[in-house]
Scaffold this motif. Structure first.
Motif, PDB file in Angstrom:
ATOM      1  N   GLU A   6       0.838  -1.215   0.000  1.00 45.49           N
ATOM      2  CA  GLU A   6       0.000   0.000   0.000  1.00 45.49           C
ATOM      3  C   GLU A   6       0.862   1.251   0.000  1.00 45.49           C
ATOM      4  OE1 GLU A   6      -2.580  -0.245   3.362  1.00 45.49           O
ATOM      5  OE2 GLU A   6      -3.873  -1.772   2.447  1.00 45.49           O
ATOM      6  N   ARG A   7       1.917   1.226   0.806  1.00 48.42           N
ATOM      7  CA  ARG A   7       2.793   2.390   0.903  1.00 48.42           C
ATOM      8  C   ARG A   7       3.490   2.651  -0.427  1.00 48.42           C
ATOM      9  NH1 ARG A   7       6.166   2.054   5.937  1.00 48.42           N
ATOM     10  NH2 ARG A   7       4.220   2.787   6.811  1.00 48.42           N
ATOM     11  N   GLN A   8       3.983   1.606  -1.070  1.00 49.19           N
ATOM     12  CA  GLN A   8       4.680   1.773  -2.348  1.00 49.19           C
ATOM     13  C   GLN A   8       3.729   2.301  -3.431  1.00 49.19           C
ATOM     14  OE1 GLN A   8       6.046  -2.302  -2.663  1.00 49.19           O
ATOM     15  NE2 GLN A   8       8.172  -1.717  -2.161  1.00 49.19           N
ATOM     16  N   TYR A   9       2.512   1.754  -3.445  1.00 45.14           N
ATOM     17  CA  TYR A   9       1.562   2.191  -4.467  1.00 45.14           C
ATOM     18  C   TYR A   9       1.110   3.635  -4.209  1.00 45.14           C
ATOM     19  CZ  TYR A   9      -2.156   2.155  -7.908  1.00 45.14           C
ATOM     20  OH  TYR A   9      -2.934   2.449  -9.002  1.00 45.14           O
ATOM     21  N   THR A  26     -13.188  -0.120  -2.010  1.00 48.12           N
ATOM     22  CA  THR A  26     -14.234   0.126  -3.017  1.00 48.12           C
ATOM     23  C   THR A  26     -13.984  -0.660  -4.309  1.00 48.12           C
ATOM     24  OG1 THR A  26     -13.030   2.091  -3.775  1.00 48.12           O
ATOM     25  CG2 THR A  26     -14.778   2.408  -2.142  1.00 48.12           C
ATOM     26  N   GLY A  27     -12.932  -1.484  -4.329  1.00 44.55           N
ATOM     27  CA  GLY A  27     -12.677  -2.331  -5.494  1.00 44.55           C
ATOM     28  C   GLY A  27     -12.063  -1.605  -6.664  1.00 44.55           C
ATOM     29  N   ARG A  28     -11.381  -0.511  -6.401  1.00 42.03           N
ATOM     30  CA  ARG A  28     -10.777   0.240  -7.499  1.00 42.03           C
ATOM     31  C   ARG A  28      -9.345  -0.203  -7.770  1.00 42.03           C
ATOM     32  NH1 ARG A  28     -13.009   6.169  -7.395  1.00 42.03           N
ATOM     33  NH2 ARG A  28     -11.002   6.482  -8.356  1.00 42.03           N
ATOM     34  N   LEU A  29      -8.829  -1.104  -6.939  1.00 39.25           N
ATOM     35  CA  LEU A  29      -7.473  -1.607  -7.147  1.00 39.25           C
ATOM     36  C   LEU A  29      -7.511  -3.101  -7.467  1.00 39.25           C
ATOM     37  CD1 LEU A  29      -5.604   0.147  -4.185  1.00 39.25           C
ATOM     38  CD2 LEU A  29      -5.834   0.948  -6.533  1.00 39.25           C
ATOM     39  N   VAL A  30      -6.522  -3.513  -8.253  1.00 34.06           N
ATOM     40  CA  VAL A  30      -6.392  -4.938  -8.593  1.00 34.06           C
ATOM     41  C   VAL A  30      -5.279  -5.520  -7.721  1.00 34.06           C
ATOM     42  CG1 VAL A  30      -5.851  -6.611 -10.416  1.00 34.06           C
ATOM     43  CG2 VAL A  30      -7.107  -4.489 -10.965  1.00 34.06           C
ATOM     44  N   GLN A  31      -5.590  -6.616  -7.018  1.00 34.38           N
ATOM     45  CA  GLN A  31      -4.621  -7.212  -6.105  1.00 34.38           C
ATOM     46  C   GLN A  31      -4.214  -8.602  -6.576  1.00 34.38           C
ATOM     47  OE1 GLN A  31      -7.406  -6.309  -2.682  1.00 34.38           O
ATOM     48  NE2 GLN A  31      -5.416  -6.012  -1.669  1.00 34.38           N
ATOM     49  N   ASP A  38      -1.390  -4.899  -7.862  1.00 37.39           N
ATOM     50  CA  ASP A  38      -0.901  -4.924  -9.243  1.00 37.39           C
ATOM     51  C   ASP A  38      -0.966  -3.475  -9.758  1.00 37.39           C
ATOM     52  OD1 ASP A  38      -0.553  -5.092 -11.986  1.00 37.39           O
ATOM     53  OD2 ASP A  38      -1.705  -6.946 -12.194  1.00 37.39           O
ATOM     54  N   ALA A  39       0.194  -2.838  -9.873  1.00 39.61           N
ATOM     55  CA  ALA A  39       0.244  -1.410 -10.193  1.00 39.61           C
ATOM     56  C   ALA A  39      -0.333  -1.096 -11.561  1.00 39.61           C
ATOM     57  CB  ALA A  39       1.689  -0.912 -10.106  1.00 39.61           C
ATOM     58  N   ILE A  40       0.041  -1.854 -12.576  1.00 42.53           N
ATOM     59  CA  ILE A  40      -0.402  -1.550 -13.948  1.00 42.53           C
ATOM     60  C   ILE A  40      -1.906  -1.734 -14.081  1.00 42.53           C
ATOM     61  CG2 ILE A  40      -0.220  -2.246 -16.365  1.00 42.53           C
ATOM     62  CD1 ILE A  40       2.715  -3.026 -15.728  1.00 42.53           C
ATOM     63  N   ALA A  41      -2.426  -2.853 -13.582  1.00 42.83           N
ATOM     64  CA  ALA A  41      -3.863  -3.127 -13.666  1.00 42.83           C
ATOM     65  C   ALA A  41      -4.645  -2.140 -12.802  1.00 42.83           C
ATOM     66  CB  ALA A  41      -4.150  -4.562 -13.239  1.00 42.83           C
ATOM     67  N   SER A  42      -4.100  -1.796 -11.638  1.00 43.77           N
ATOM     68  CA  SER A  42      -4.791  -0.856 -10.747  1.00 43.77           C
ATOM     69  C   SER A  42      -4.843   0.540 -11.358  1.00 43.77           C
ATOM     70  CB  SER A  42      -4.095  -0.800  -9.387  1.00 43.77           C
ATOM     71  OG  SER A  42      -4.221  -2.041  -8.727  1.00 43.77           O
ATOM     72  N   THR A  50     -12.381   6.748 -12.526  1.00 47.92           N
ATOM     73  CA  THR A  50     -12.251   8.088 -11.945  1.00 47.92           C
ATOM     74  C   THR A  50     -12.541   9.154 -12.995  1.00 47.92           C
ATOM     75  OG1 THR A  50     -10.535   7.246 -10.480  1.00 47.92           O
ATOM     76  CG2 THR A  50     -10.688   9.638 -10.693  1.00 47.92           C
ATOM     77  N   ASP A  51     -13.272  10.157 -12.550  1.00 46.67           N
ATOM     78  CA  ASP A  51     -13.547  11.316 -13.409  1.00 46.67           C
ATOM     79  C   ASP A  51     -12.214  12.004 -13.708  1.00 46.67           C
ATOM     80  OD1 ASP A  51     -14.376  13.625 -14.611  1.00 46.67           O
ATOM     81  OD2 ASP A  51     -15.580  14.370 -12.929  1.00 46.67           O
ATOM     82  N   PRO A  52     -11.878  12.247 -14.982  1.00 46.29           N
ATOM     83  CA  PRO A  52     -10.575  12.837 -15.317  1.00 46.29           C
ATOM     84  C   PRO A  52     -10.310  14.163 -14.597  1.00 46.29           C
ATOM     85  CG  PRO A  52     -11.690  12.106 -17.303  1.00 46.29           C
ATOM     86  CD  PRO A  52     -12.650  11.938 -16.178  1.00 46.29           C
ATOM     87  N   ALA A  53     -11.335  14.927 -14.348  1.00 50.34           N
ATOM     88  CA  ALA A  53     -11.143  16.225 -13.689  1.00 50.34           C
ATOM     89  C   ALA A  53     -10.720  16.062 -12.241  1.00 50.34           C
ATOM     90  CB  ALA A  53     -12.428  17.045 -13.766  1.00 50.34           C
ATOM     91  N   LYS A  54     -10.995  14.867 -11.653  1.00 49.92           N
ATOM     92  CA  LYS A  54     -10.668  14.644 -10.245  1.00 49.92           C
ATOM     93  C   LYS A  54      -9.365  13.884 -10.057  1.00 49.92           C
ATOM     94  CE  LYS A  54     -15.458  14.716  -8.742  1.00 49.92           C
ATOM     95  NZ  LYS A  54     -16.533  13.961  -8.121  1.00 49.92           N
ATOM     96  N   GLN A  55      -8.719  13.486 -11.146  1.00 52.58           N
ATOM     97  CA  GLN A  55      -7.468  12.751 -11.035  1.00 52.58           C
ATOM     98  C   GLN A  55      -6.324  13.700 -10.732  1.00 52.58           C
ATOM     99  OE1 GLN A  55      -6.767  10.483 -14.519  1.00 52.58           O
ATOM    100  NE2 GLN A  55      -8.404   9.026 -14.131  1.00 52.58           N
ATOM    101  N   ARG A  56      -5.436  13.264  -9.850  1.00 56.58           N
ATOM    102  CA  ARG A  56      -4.257  14.059  -9.544  1.00 56.58           C
ATOM    103  C   ARG A  56      -3.312  14.010 -10.721  1.00 56.58           C
ATOM    104  NH1 ARG A  56      -1.954  14.039  -3.473  1.00 56.58           N
ATOM    105  NH2 ARG A  56      -3.844  14.786  -2.522  1.00 56.58           N
ATOM    106  N   GLY A  57      -2.741  15.161 -11.033  1.00 61.40           N
ATOM    107  CA  GLY A  57      -1.770  15.195 -12.116  1.00 61.40           C
ATOM    108  C   GLY A  57      -2.406  15.313 -13.481  1.00 61.40           C
ATOM    109  N   SER A  58      -3.752  15.234 -13.563  1.00 61.09           N
ATOM    110  CA  SER A  58      -4.380  15.349 -14.876  1.00 61.09           C
ATOM    111  C   SER A  58      -4.354  16.802 -15.320  1.00 61.09           C
ATOM    112  CB  SER A  58      -5.829  14.862 -14.813  1.00 61.09           C
ATOM    113  OG  SER A  58      -6.595  15.757 -14.054  1.00 61.09           O
ATOM    114  N   LYS A  59      -4.428  17.024 -16.630  1.00 59.38           N
ATOM    115  CA  LYS A  59      -4.368  18.371 -17.172  1.00 59.38           C
ATOM    116  C   LYS A  59      -5.559  19.189 -16.702  1.00 59.38           C
ATOM    117  CE  LYS A  59      -1.621  17.388 -21.206  1.00 59.38           C
ATOM    118  NZ  LYS A  59      -1.565  17.355 -22.659  1.00 59.38           N
TER     119      LYS A  59
END
Length: 200
Positions: A6-9, A26-31, A38-42, A50-59
């Protein structure tokens, strides 16, 4: 592929560990079977859910909303120009707008003028305008009243003086009348000159 803790992700996606735990619930991560993430799948699942406007780092989230600036009234702009001209400084070109430097200079000039007025008021060099208008009005009314009542006061004195002149000369000449009249007018003016009003 080896999964992440969890810390690494959380460090990988730039979120807090609590947010990652909530995403897990909430089932938004793949384990993986061992409970690691699983970082890539998650990442893919989170992007899809996720709504693009609410994602961190999104434009959409990264671009801060441009604040809506209120238009500056024309009267304020003209006041800046007048202040600068009064001080002999270059004023804004007509229709060319006012620069920040010009507005700041005008603001500093006005602040200096305000301080100068406050200092003059503390020194007693300035008085309240409404009070001054009231005092001048009162003085003018008193002077008017003095002139309105003057003929009644001066008539008896002038008549006795003119009577003496007629008795001495046998005739009343215009020069005699002028002399008596001037003497009484001067006396009236001298009495009015003694009026003093305290403007403080």
């Amino acid at each position: 592929m080896e999964g992440m803790s969890e810390r690494q992700y959380a460090a990988h996606v730039g979120l807090s560990r609590g947010a990652i735990q909530k995403a897990k619930e909430t089932g938004r991560l793949v384990q993986h079977a061992d409970g690691s993430i699983d970082a890539i799948a998650s990442d893919a699942r989170r992007a899809a859910m996720t709504d693009p406007a609410k994602q961190r780092g999104s434009k959409a989230a990264a671009a801060p909303a441009t604040p809506k600036l209120k238009p500056v009234p024309d009267t304020a702009l003209s006041a800046v120009g007048e202040t600068l001209r009064d001080e002999g400084l270059p004023a804004p070109v007509s229709g060319g707008g006012t620069t920040f430097l010009q507005a700041r200079t005008a603001n500093e000039v006005l602040k200096a003028q305000e301080r100068k007025l406050k200092l003059a008021q503390l020194k007693g060099e300035l008085i309240d305008r409404n009070r001054a208008v009231g005092l001048v009005f009162r003085l003018a009314r008193e002077e008017r009243d003095a002139w309105v009542t003057w003929p009644a006061r001066a008539a008896a004195l002038m008549a006795s003086e003119l009577g003496v002149m007629i008795a001495d000369h046998g005739v009343l000449e215009p020069a005699m009348m002028q002399k008596v009249l001037e003497a009484h007018v001067r006396a009236q003016l001298e009495s009015l000159a003694e009026v003093r009003i305290d403007l403080r």
